[in-house]
Design a protein around this motif. Structure first.
Motif, PDB file in Angstrom:
ATOM      1  N   THR A  26      -6.556 -59.722  24.372  1.00 17.68           N
ATOM      2  CA  THR A  26      -6.131 -61.001  24.492  1.00 17.68           C
ATOM      3  C   THR A  26      -4.644 -61.636  23.848  1.00 17.68           C
ATOM      4  O   THR A  26      -3.674 -62.101  24.157  1.00 17.68           O
ATOM      5  N   HIS A  27      -3.951 -59.917  23.087  1.00 17.52           N
ATOM      6  CA  HIS A  27      -3.067 -60.206  22.405  1.00 17.52           C
ATOM      7  C   HIS A  27      -1.863 -60.271  24.025  1.00 17.52           C
ATOM      8  O   HIS A  27      -1.802 -59.430  24.715  1.00 17.52           O
ATOM      9  N   GLU A  28      -0.851 -60.744  23.860  1.00 16.90           N
ATOM     10  CA  GLU A  28       0.056 -61.115  24.493  1.00 16.90           C
ATOM     11  C   GLU A  28       0.907 -58.894  25.525  1.00 16.90           C
ATOM     12  O   GLU A  28       1.322 -59.501  26.808  1.00 16.90           O
ATOM     13  N   LYS A  29       1.026 -58.335  24.580  1.00 16.66           N
ATOM     14  CA  LYS A  29       1.721 -57.336  24.760  1.00 16.66           C
ATOM     15  C   LYS A  29       0.580 -57.024  26.266  1.00 16.66           C
ATOM     16  O   LYS A  29       0.463 -55.271  27.198  1.00 16.66           O
ATOM     17  N   THR A  30      -1.782 -56.734  26.066  1.00 10.48           N
ATOM     18  CA  THR A  30      -2.419 -56.528  26.729  1.00 10.48           C
ATOM     19  C   THR A  30      -2.807 -57.036  27.358  1.00 10.48           C
ATOM     20  O   THR A  30      -2.740 -56.261  28.600  1.00 10.48           O
ATOM     21  N   SER A  31      -2.023 -58.796  27.020  1.00  8.80           N
ATOM     22  CA  SER A  31      -2.677 -59.588  28.997  1.00  8.80           C
ATOM     23  C   SER A  31      -1.855 -59.495  29.850  1.00  8.80           C
ATOM     24  O   SER A  31      -1.471 -59.191  30.949  1.00  8.80           O
ATOM     25  N   LYS A  32       0.044 -58.608  29.603  1.00 14.71           N
ATOM     26  CA  LYS A  32       0.826 -58.706  30.178  1.00 14.71           C
ATOM     27  C   LYS A  32       1.254 -57.178  30.785  1.00 14.71           C
ATOM     28  O   LYS A  32       1.010 -57.096  31.925  1.00 14.71           O
ATOM     29  N   TYR A  73       2.772 -50.191  29.363  1.00 14.29           N
ATOM     30  CA  TYR A  73       1.899 -50.497  28.098  1.00 14.29           C
ATOM     31  C   TYR A  73       1.166 -49.369  28.424  1.00 14.29           C
ATOM     32  O   TYR A  73       0.597 -48.651  26.905  1.00 14.29           O
ATOM     33  N   HIS A 128      -9.859 -65.314  22.344  1.00  6.80           N
ATOM     34  CA  HIS A 128      -9.149 -66.189  22.532  1.00  6.80           C
ATOM     35  C   HIS A 128      -9.213 -67.695  23.033  1.00  6.80           C
ATOM     36  O   HIS A 128      -9.562 -68.903  22.676  1.00  6.80           O
ATOM     37  N   ASN A 150      -3.249 -73.851  18.247  1.00  9.56           N
ATOM     38  CA  ASN A 150      -2.086 -73.972  18.457  1.00  9.56           C
ATOM     39  C   ASN A 150      -0.808 -74.702  19.126  1.00  9.56           C
ATOM     40  O   ASN A 150       0.050 -74.595  19.666  1.00  9.56           O
TER      41      ASN A 150
END
Length: 266
Positions: free
Chosen positions: A90-96, A100, A147, A160
């Protein structure tokens, strides 16, 4: 927790003599009186984190969807293996998924996270089929809480953006406030169904989703200044779980499943 339940704690030790457990990727705890070793390997994606060098000579992180994690050789002969992945997807680099995800020498310019997740789990499943002997090893896969679920449990907004859960003392009772069943879970279940090696599925996602009262929240740090306490973003933690707390329920489910499996084996 396990060490605290044995008669002589001095006969339980980390194989490499380690005493700090946040900066290393694996630990091996020896229970000398029980001829038992409990090991932990950090492999958040189950597949290998890697890197490439671009035309400018700059190193860039990638995720090899076609290769299992490097620690796999160390645990493939274990009697009991518990796998888990999901949260880090769910982190940004994996979601985008921009430049990658990698398979072989090919780095995808764009790849949807669900498809990348499916490819990674398929790679993991093939490794299990090839390397795990079901007559010797019990395999478990513990599900996860994404998340987005914990974001929506907090009152007053997301964790957040001003939300808070320090005043929560009871679980969710109205199911309409629960989050939709995560698509990644459906991908996981599809991969598990296609496997021939038996894998016991520990689905703790929904039961955990109820527990808006189980987060560390403001209590994870006791030494905050008054200024910090007035800024929730600096201390509010609604994406992790208290110990003792919710993770103990996960362990109880694992323990119950172990007893069932061991009884079946006689």
């Amino acid at each position: 927790m396990l060490k605290g339940s044995v008669k002589d704690e001095s006969r339980v030790y980390e194989a490499r003599g380690r005493h700090l457990f946040r900066g290393e990727a694996d630990y091996s705890f020896v229970f000398q009186d029980y001829n038992c070793t409990v090991e932990f390997f950090v492999s958040p994606f189950l597949v290998q984190e890697s890197e490439i060098v671009d035309k400018m000579g700059t190193k860039k992180e990638t995720l090899r969807l076609d290769l299992v994690g490097k620690s796999s050789e160390q645990y493939k002969g274990a009697d009991i293996i518990v796998f888990n992945t999901g949260h880090w997807w769910t982190h940004e680099k994996t979601s985008k998924g921009e430049d990658y995800y990698q398979e072989g020498s090919n780095v995808y310019h764009e790849l949807a996270v669900l498809e990348a997740f499916r490819k990674a789990l398929t790679t993991w499943g093939r490794w299990v089929e090839k390397n795990v002997n079901p007559e010797k090893s019990l395999v478990f896969f513990r599900a996860f809480l994404p998340h987005i679920s914990v974001d929506l449990l907090c009152s007053g907004g997301q964790w957040n953006s001003g939300g808070a859960c320090d005043s929560e003392i009871e679980p969710i009772k109205n199911e309409t406030y629960l989050t939709p069943y995560p698509p990644k879970m459906k991908v996981l279940e599809s991969v598990l169904k296609g496997m021939t090696t038996p894998v016991t599925y520990l689905n703790i996602t929904r039961l955990t989703d109820y527990r808006k009262d189980g987060h560390p929240s403001v209590y994870r740090k006791q030494s905050l200044s008054d200024k910090e306490k007035k800024t929730p973003l600096l201390y509010q933690d609604c994406s992790h779980w208290c110990l003792p707390g919710v993770p103990d329920s996960w362990n109880e489910i694992l323990y119950a499943e172990l007893l069932v499996k061991l009884n079946q084996l006689g």
